[in-house]
Scaffold this motif. Sequence first.
Motif, short mmCIF file in Angstrom:
data_model
loop_
_atom_site.label_atom_id
_atom_site.label_comp_id
_atom_site.label_asym_id
_atom_site.label_seq_id
_atom_site.Cartn_x
_atom_site.Cartn_y
_atom_site.Cartn_z
N ASN A 2 0.83 -1.20 0.00
CA ASN A 2 0.00 0.00 0.00
C ASN A 2 0.86 1.26 0.00
O ASN A 2 1.83 1.36 0.74
N THR A 5 -0.98 7.59 2.02
CA THR A 5 -1.83 8.68 1.53
C THR A 5 -1.00 9.93 1.25
O THR A 5 -1.22 10.61 0.25
N TRP A 6 -0.03 10.24 2.13
CA TRP A 6 0.77 11.45 1.93
C TRP A 6 1.52 11.40 0.61
O TRP A 6 1.72 12.42 -0.04
N LYS A 8 0.51 9.96 -2.18
CA LYS A 8 -0.45 10.28 -3.24
C LYS A 8 -0.74 11.78 -3.28
O LYS A 8 -0.82 12.37 -4.36
N VAL A 9 -0.86 12.38 -2.10
CA VAL A 9 -1.11 13.83 -2.03
C VAL A 9 0.07 14.59 -2.64
O VAL A 9 -0.11 15.53 -3.43
#
Length: 139
Positions: A2, A5-6, A8-9
């Motif tokens: 995985n 998220t950071w 992807k941002v």
Amino acid sequence: MNTPTWFKVVAVLALLWNLLGCLAFFSDLRLSPEDLAELPEAQQALYAARAGWAIAATAIAVFGGALGSIGLLLRKKWAFPVFALSLLGILVQDFGLFVLADGMRLAGPVAVVMQAIVLAIGIGLVLLSRKGIARGWLV
């Protein structure tokens, strides 16, 4: 594995940043002789001193940055060499601007600060893509 998220941002922000660079590049190319005549004398001299290879390096920098950012979003390893090429474009562009064309004097301190930010982001994206490969986020 995985992807955080950071990551992807940051990839989205990197794409937006580099698309702004592409827009600025195209805007620069579209300046007419009349537009150039309206610029301050120092900026006119800077435009006149630019070499074709420095303009090409700018294209490599901005389009490489945008493509590398797409690679990050797609989680592809090829983002790393594309960002490395983009960084090389930034370095060549800066050499043309600040060493050969005396951009520090002609463009002023704002241009120096902006190019330092561009360089820092370019280095950061190379390091981020390398980290993404090492962590298995990019395949």
